[in-house]
Design a protein around this motif. Structure first.
Motif: not given
Length: 262
Positions: A25-51
């Protein structure tokens, strides 16, 4: 076994634990879809949509979101807490919902600064004396119970709890503003406060002609004096302070109404 030491006995592998994922089993790649929102990899400092609430198609620098990323993340967390508190489904805390106790007197209520803002002092049980101006935003959209004290702190009267903007009034404001009415802001109505255009502490009425829906970020901006609001033909128009825009050009929200805007 005769003639063998413990080191000679082949080790038996442990059976796989039921909660251990298969090796394939391979880990799901980033960014991941969480509750309909694409979440960037933690620590990547990428902008979170909607902020950033401002419409990305907006080209007007006057309304640009100037908060740092850390401020945006904190405000996003506060928005989540405020949204949960509005549901009315949170557990009771010591028999009471979370409340803010403000004690002051008539002299302090009437005190004003040169620019007309509250200049008096309030006394809070857990943080001591605080400027009343810090509480203006909380008094915009709240349940208020007035208690009148006489000499010696005798309680003379405890008024009925008053809801500043009723549920019906909020529905009317939602139908009119459809969300945060700040220019180019995309925040939905359920994340807004009902703001008194003329502050309640300065005699502003709690009615539709003195109300406007604002998200937390732009509610702060208005109370900080960066923007002023006026209703023109029932539409909230915003005037930036001279520091933001020397021309002080009036702006309104087009995003929620499907109108073109820059």
């Amino acid at each position: 076994i005769p003639g063998q030491t413990l080191l000679d006995i082949p080790a038996t592998p442990d059976p796989p634990r039921p909660d251990t994922p298969p090796a394939t089993t391979q880990a799901q790649p980033w960014p991941r879809l969480v509750n309909g929102i694409w979440v960037p990899e933690p620590g990547s400092d990428q902008e979170l949509p909607g902020l950033d609430p401002i419409d990305p198609d907006c080209t007007n620098p006057v309304v640009a979101d100037r908060r740092t990323r850390a401020q945006k993340l904190l405000d996003g967390l506060i928005d989540c807490i405020k949204l949960a508190a509005r549901t009315g489904k949170l557990p009771m805390n010591g028999g009471l919902k979370p409340q803010l106790f403000i004690s002051t007197n008539e002299t302090e209520l009437q005190r004003r600064t040169k620019d007309g803002r509250p200049g008096g002092i309030a006394f809070l049980p857990y943080s001591g004396p605080q400027p009343l101006a810090l509480l203006e935003e909380e008094l915009c959209d709240a349940d208020i119970t007035t208690m009148i004290l006489g000499n010696g702190e005798n309680i003379l009267n405890v008024g009925r709890t008053q809801r500043f903007f009723t549920d019906t009034q909020r529905k009317i404001l939602i139908a009119r503003d459809k969300g945060c009415c700040f220019p180019h802001c995309r925040r939905t109505a359920m994340t807004t406060d009902a703001h008194h255009i003329i502050p309640w502490s300065q005699g502003g009425g709690t009615d539709i002609s003195n109300g406007a829906l604002l998200c937390t970020v732009h509610h702060h901006a208005v109370h900080q004096g960066l923007w002023s609001i006026e209703l023109i033909n029932g539409t909230p128009w915003f005037t930036p302070c001279y520091k933001l825009d020397p021309t002080q050009t009036k702006l309104r929200n087009h995003y929620h109404h499907g109108l073109p805007g820059t």
